[in-house]
Design a protein around this motif. Structure first.
Motif, PDB file in Angstrom:
ATOM      1  N   LEU A  22      -3.913   9.257  -8.894  1.00  0.00           N
ATOM      2  CA  LEU A  22      -4.238   8.103  -8.042  1.00  0.00           C
ATOM      3  C   LEU A  22      -4.988   8.562  -6.796  1.00  0.00           C
ATOM      4  O   LEU A  22      -6.016   7.992  -6.431  1.00  0.00           O
ATOM      5  CB  LEU A  22      -2.956   7.372  -7.613  1.00  0.00           C
ATOM      6  CG  LEU A  22      -2.262   6.503  -8.654  1.00  0.00           C
ATOM      7  CD1 LEU A  22      -0.990   5.897  -8.079  1.00  0.00           C
ATOM      8  CD2 LEU A  22      -3.179   5.390  -9.122  1.00  0.00           C
ATOM      9  N   PHE A  23      -4.470   9.617  -6.165  1.00  0.00           N
ATOM     10  CA  PHE A  23      -5.113  10.134  -4.955  1.00  0.00           C
ATOM     11  C   PHE A  23      -6.519  10.645  -5.280  1.00  0.00           C
ATOM     12  O   PHE A  23      -7.461  10.445  -4.513  1.00  0.00           O
ATOM     13  CB  PHE A  23      -4.270  11.253  -4.326  1.00  0.00           C
ATOM     14  CG  PHE A  23      -3.216  10.725  -3.390  1.00  0.00           C
ATOM     15  CD1 PHE A  23      -3.523  10.454  -2.059  1.00  0.00           C
ATOM     16  CD2 PHE A  23      -1.939  10.474  -3.831  1.00  0.00           C
ATOM     17  CE1 PHE A  23      -2.573   9.953  -1.193  1.00  0.00           C
ATOM     18  CE2 PHE A  23      -0.967   9.967  -2.970  1.00  0.00           C
ATOM     19  CZ  PHE A  23      -1.286   9.715  -1.650  1.00  0.00           C
ATOM     20  N   THR A  55      -3.987   1.637   1.156  1.00  0.00           N
ATOM     21  CA  THR A  55      -3.251   1.017   2.265  1.00  0.00           C
ATOM     22  C   THR A  55      -2.539   2.086   3.094  1.00  0.00           C
ATOM     23  O   THR A  55      -2.562   2.045   4.325  1.00  0.00           O
ATOM     24  CB  THR A  55      -2.223   0.005   1.715  1.00  0.00           C
ATOM     25  OG1 THR A  55      -2.915  -0.909   0.886  1.00  0.00           O
ATOM     26  CG2 THR A  55      -1.527  -0.754   2.821  1.00  0.00           C
ATOM     27  N   SER A  56      -1.921   3.051   2.401  1.00  0.00           N
ATOM     28  CA  SER A  56      -1.187   4.098   3.122  1.00  0.00           C
ATOM     29  C   SER A  56      -2.126   4.904   4.009  1.00  0.00           C
ATOM     30  O   SER A  56      -1.784   5.223   5.148  1.00  0.00           O
ATOM     31  CB  SER A  56      -0.503   5.052   2.144  1.00  0.00           C
ATOM     32  OG  SER A  56       0.276   4.323   1.253  1.00  0.00           O
ATOM     33  N   ILE A  57      -3.323   5.205   3.478  1.00  0.00           N
ATOM     34  CA  ILE A  57      -4.281   5.977   4.287  1.00  0.00           C
ATOM     35  C   ILE A  57      -4.690   5.152   5.516  1.00  0.00           C
ATOM     36  O   ILE A  57      -4.698   5.653   6.644  1.00  0.00           O
ATOM     37  CB  ILE A  57      -5.517   6.380   3.443  1.00  0.00           C
ATOM     38  CG1 ILE A  57      -5.090   7.330   2.314  1.00  0.00           C
ATOM     39  CG2 ILE A  57      -6.591   7.029   4.314  1.00  0.00           C
ATOM     40  CD1 ILE A  57      -6.140   7.581   1.260  1.00  0.00           C
ATOM     41  N   ALA A  58      -4.989   3.852   5.274  1.00  0.00           N
ATOM     42  CA  ALA A  58      -5.394   2.984   6.394  1.00  0.00           C
ATOM     43  C   ALA A  58      -4.256   2.867   7.413  1.00  0.00           C
ATOM     44  O   ALA A  58      -4.498   2.901   8.625  1.00  0.00           O
ATOM     45  CB  ALA A  58      -5.780   1.609   5.865  1.00  0.00           C
ATOM     46  N   LEU A  59      -3.019   2.760   6.932  1.00  0.00           N
ATOM     47  CA  LEU A  59      -1.878   2.642   7.851  1.00  0.00           C
ATOM     48  C   LEU A  59      -1.666   3.940   8.635  1.00  0.00           C
ATOM     49  O   LEU A  59      -1.295   3.910   9.804  1.00  0.00           O
ATOM     50  CB  LEU A  59      -0.605   2.282   7.090  1.00  0.00           C
ATOM     51  CG  LEU A  59      -0.549   0.860   6.525  1.00  0.00           C
ATOM     52  CD1 LEU A  59       0.778   0.606   5.812  1.00  0.00           C
ATOM     53  CD2 LEU A  59      -0.728  -0.174   7.625  1.00  0.00           C
ATOM     54  N   CYS A  96      -2.174  -9.526  -2.174  1.00  0.00           N
ATOM     55  CA  CYS A  96      -3.612  -9.679  -2.449  1.00  0.00           C
ATOM     56  C   CYS A  96      -4.016  -8.914  -3.718  1.00  0.00           C
ATOM     57  O   CYS A  96      -4.980  -9.280  -4.375  1.00  0.00           O
ATOM     58  CB  CYS A  96      -4.440  -9.159  -1.289  1.00  0.00           C
ATOM     59  SG  CYS A  96      -4.262 -10.145   0.176  1.00  0.00           S
ATOM     60  N   GLY A  97      -3.293  -7.842  -4.017  1.00  0.00           N
ATOM     61  CA  GLY A  97      -3.642  -7.020  -5.170  1.00  0.00           C
ATOM     62  C   GLY A  97      -3.056  -7.514  -6.483  1.00  0.00           C
ATOM     63  O   GLY A  97      -3.482  -7.102  -7.565  1.00  0.00           O
ATOM     64  N   LEU A  98      -2.060  -8.419  -6.393  1.00  0.00           N
ATOM     65  CA  LEU A  98      -1.383  -8.865  -7.623  1.00  0.00           C
ATOM     66  C   LEU A  98      -2.347  -9.557  -8.592  1.00  0.00           C
ATOM     67  O   LEU A  98      -2.353  -9.254  -9.781  1.00  0.00           O
ATOM     68  CB  LEU A  98      -0.228  -9.822  -7.273  1.00  0.00           C
ATOM     69  CG  LEU A  98       1.011  -9.181  -6.656  1.00  0.00           C
ATOM     70  CD1 LEU A  98       2.052 -10.232  -6.313  1.00  0.00           C
ATOM     71  CD2 LEU A  98       1.618  -8.148  -7.589  1.00  0.00           C
ATOM     72  N   LEU A 141      -2.544  -1.468  -8.652  1.00  0.00           N
ATOM     73  CA  LEU A 141      -1.680  -1.662  -7.479  1.00  0.00           C
ATOM     74  C   LEU A 141      -1.421  -0.332  -6.768  1.00  0.00           C
ATOM     75  O   LEU A 141      -1.422  -0.262  -5.544  1.00  0.00           O
ATOM     76  CB  LEU A 141      -0.346  -2.263  -7.900  1.00  0.00           C
ATOM     77  CG  LEU A 141      -0.205  -3.778  -7.843  1.00  0.00           C
ATOM     78  CD1 LEU A 141       1.236  -4.175  -8.105  1.00  0.00           C
ATOM     79  CD2 LEU A 141      -0.644  -4.346  -6.501  1.00  0.00           C
ATOM     80  N   GLY A 142      -1.209   0.712  -7.568  1.00  0.00           N
ATOM     81  CA  GLY A 142      -0.944   2.044  -7.010  1.00  0.00           C
ATOM     82  C   GLY A 142      -2.118   2.537  -6.184  1.00  0.00           C
ATOM     83  O   GLY A 142      -1.942   3.049  -5.080  1.00  0.00           O
ATOM     84  N   GLU A 143      -3.329   2.352  -6.720  1.00  0.00           N
ATOM     85  CA  GLU A 143      -4.526   2.763  -5.974  1.00  0.00           C
ATOM     86  C   GLU A 143      -4.608   2.012  -4.657  1.00  0.00           C
ATOM     87  O   GLU A 143      -4.922   2.575  -3.621  1.00  0.00           O
ATOM     88  CB  GLU A 143      -5.784   2.491  -6.807  1.00  0.00           C
ATOM     89  CG  GLU A 143      -5.995   3.506  -7.918  1.00  0.00           C
ATOM     90  CD  GLU A 143      -7.235   3.203  -8.752  1.00  0.00           C
ATOM     91  OE1 GLU A 143      -7.194   3.523  -9.935  1.00  0.00           O
ATOM     92  OE2 GLU A 143      -8.205   2.639  -8.224  1.00  0.00           O
ATOM     93  N   LEU A 144      -4.291   0.714  -4.736  1.00  0.00           N
ATOM     94  CA  LEU A 144      -4.336  -0.119  -3.535  1.00  0.00           C
ATOM     95  C   LEU A 144      -3.314   0.370  -2.505  1.00  0.00           C
ATOM     96  O   LEU A 144      -3.589   0.417  -1.299  1.00  0.00           O
ATOM     97  CB  LEU A 144      -4.052  -1.577  -3.919  1.00  0.00           C
ATOM     98  CG  LEU A 144      -4.111  -2.585  -2.794  1.00  0.00           C
ATOM     99  CD1 LEU A 144      -5.466  -2.585  -2.122  1.00  0.00           C
ATOM    100  CD2 LEU A 144      -3.795  -3.969  -3.312  1.00  0.00           C
TER     101      LEU A 144
END
Lengths: 401, 220
Positions: free
Chosen positions: A5-6, A335-339, A381-383, A328-331
């Motif tokens: 994923l990463f 999201t984690s990187i942005a956070l 939003c990703g669902l 969803l995992g990619e999202l």
């Protein structure tokens, strides 16, 4: 799989940059709205330190300031007015006060203690204040006749000031000097939890009451009462206000009087504080809706661009569930990187000296809640795009143009 | 190995009904290398999709290794695709954002195996197609023939028993097409069952059997 994923997110960094920026900006907006909301919620929860129910404030206007005025004579008139108010059967108690609760007014005093400067809020009040505002003492006593005999100036302080001056030690009985030229010596006679005269949404501050001895003839110890507050019996009609004004005017014809319930003053104060917060919150909610729609659009577009890849993965053995969780995992990785970036940015705010009034506890809670909101928002939003991706028949996906 | 019994495939929309395949009876035995030929739009790829469990027939029975699979759920079919079937496509279908090695590893991601084992298997598959020198390249850095060889490595990395190739040489020049065909023949010699859709008569002649389709019907 997590490593994959990463890897995918990293290899698609250009395509993911837009999503990352959307998430980052939403996080910053949510954080700013949440930090003020949580800050106000947190301080709202602290005790006010008094009761404002059935209390009216009377403001005396003696006219234009006259330095030559006979202070003692004016004080006598003020005392007559207060006595006249007390004589009304509806009035349960009455006290002189320098700063009325919820009124947009503040007095501060300054002094040095153990090498540090302090500037607590100060209020000059008479002995009857606890009866009017139902103030509970944690330790010591309120002002009374005993104080006429002591050489120091008696003060009652709140817990915040006590902690600042004496830490965990008891403040009652201790003395400290004022920073005034006269080097007034204060003696702490009592401790209250707090007295938040600016209301429930105002910042917590150190506070002290100084005794205003109306029977004193020493003008240094006595401050002209230009405000007093009265505790009324429950159910007292508003018509009493007119009667009171008439009575006061008959005693001091040149003075004017304004009477207002503390509840009304509080309401006005609350309104002026909450209006900008509510406006900002509404704007933020709309902004979040726009961000959510934008995010869904960008994700949907991203999924559309990858339909062939999704078909290939299905052909190579991915189940619908695996595709769903991959998107969803990619999202979530994005999201984690942005956070992470967002957190680094918001950590700079207190480090640079902004938002100093916000406690670390509030800051941490805000961070956690903002993370949760953004994670939830991106998952929601990703669902839909994930479900679209998972439900494309593989044969159709492989031939998608 | 693969048996299609009276297979029919109809595509329906609210207004139109298109018969893509009708009355297809075909058996592919273990170790066979067959080619399916026919004009464009005759249903060759649809037939391959059905054999590869990427699509379900409207009517008829489809048996893989003697098991009737049309009624199985997505999870079972995905597992069967992963374990038993390898796909090669005309347009390679490589993921441009992944390196050659990562592309080859894709089918193994859906198996419970360690990353080191995955890497080993992928390297072996790439060695098989002669691309060990390009494992960290991205698809855009490879020629068409090399890309198809990566796709073949990806198809064989999980050691499937069946290989389904949809016009594997269609996008390649004759020399590269020959190279790819040689690889497929080699794999068949190693007992892999291969079904190949092609337009190219020369390529089809190198297989053991030719099945002809015309307007959705089997004509030979």
């Amino acid at each position: 799989m997590i490593k994959q994923l990463f890897k995918i997110v990293w290899n698609r960094k250009k395509a993911n940059f837009l999503i990352m920026m959307e998430v980052l900006i939403s996080f910053l907006v949510v954080f700013l709205v949440m930090v003020s909301s949580i800050y106000f919620t947190d301080i709202y929860m602290y005790p006010l330190g008094y009761s404002y129910k059935d209390v009216w404030a009377v403001q005396i206007d003696t006219g234009a300031y006259n330095p030559e005025a006979d202070k003692l004579k004016e004080q006598e008139i003020a005392k007559k007015i207060m006595q006249a108010a007390k004589d009304f059967p509806e009035v349960e108690a009455l006290a002189g006060i320098n700063v009325i609760p919820f009124d947009n007014n503040e007095w501060r005093t300054g002094f040095e203690f153990a090498g540090k400067s302090y500037s607590p809020a100060i209020n000059y009040v008479t002995d009857e204040l606890p009866e009017v505002l139902d103030i509970k003492l944690l330790e010591g006593r309120w002002f009374n006749k005993e104080d006429d005999a002591i050489s120091e100036t008696p003060v009652v302080i709140n817990q915040a000031l006590s902690r600042e001056l004496y830490g965990s030690e008891s403040a009652v009985g201790k003395v400290f000097e004022s920073g005034l030229k006269s080097k007034k010596v204060y003696k702490v006679v009592g401790l209250v939890s707090d007295f938040r005269d600016d209301g429930e949404l105002a910042e917590l501050k150190s506070y002290m009451f100084q005794r205003n001895n109306l029977s004193s003839t020493d003008t240094e110890k006595m401050l002209l009462v230009d405000h007093f507050i009265i505790k009324l019996r429950p159910g007292t009609p508003a018509a009493l206000e007119e009667k009171l004004v008439k009575t006061f005017t008959s005693i001091a014809k040149d003075w004017s009087f304004n009477i207002e319930a503390l509840e009304d003053i509080r309401y006005k104060r609350m309104k002026s504080t909450l209006t900008p917060i509510l406006t900002a919150s509404i704007v933020a909610v709309f902004l979040m809706i726009m961000v959510a729609l934008g995010l869904s659009g960008v994700l949907w577009q991203s999924v559309t661009q990858r339909i062939k890849e999704i078909g290939l993965r299905r052909a190579k053995g991915a189940t619908q569930g695996k595709i769903y969780y991959q998107i969803l995992g990619e999202l979530l990785v994005i999201t984690s990187i942005a956070l992470f970036v967002g957190t680094i940015i918001v950590i700079q705010i207190p480090l640079l000296g902004f938002l100093n009034f916000v406690s670390i506890k509030v800051y941490v809670i805000t961070l956690l809640i903002s993370w949760a909101i953004i994670a939830l928002l991106t998952v929601i939003c990703g669902l839909y795009p994930s479900s679209i991706a998972a439900n494309i028949p593989p044969a159709e996906a492989l031939h998608y143009e | 190995m693969i048996k299609l019994d009276n297979i029919e495939k109809v595509y329906r929309t609210s207004r139109v009904e298109t018969v893509a395949l009708m009355n297809i009876n075909l058996e592919v035995k273990e170790g066979e290398f067959i080619s399916i030929m026919g004009p464009s739009g005759c249903g060759k790829s649809t037939l391959l999709n059905l054999m590869g469990l990427l699509d379900a027939p409207t009517k008829g029975q489809l048996l893989i290794n003697g098991k009737e699979i049309t009624s199985y759920k997505d999870k079972y079919l995905a597992n069967l695709r992963n374990q038993e079937i390898g796909f090669i496509f005309q347009s390679f279908h490589l993921v441009n954002d992944l390196s050659v090695l990562d592309n080859v590893e894709i089918p193994l991601l859906y198996r419970k195996i360690s990353s080191s084992q995955r890497r080993q298997m992928a390297l072996k598959a790439l060695e098989h197609v002669g691309l060990t020198a390009r494992i960290y390249h991205f698809p855009s850095q490879l020629s068409g023939g090399q890309q198809q060889r990566v796709a073949i490595a990806r198809a064989i990395v999980g050691r499937p028993k069946i290989l389904l190739a949809d016009e594997p040489t269609g996008n390649l020049d004759s020399k590269m097409g020959e190279e790819v065909m040689n690889l497929l023949v080699g794999l068949n010699e190693e007992k892999t069952t291969i079904v190949m859709v092609t337009h190219d008569k020369r390529m089809a002649e190198r297989t053991k059997r030719i099945v002809r389709i015309f307007d959705g019907r089997q004509v030979g």
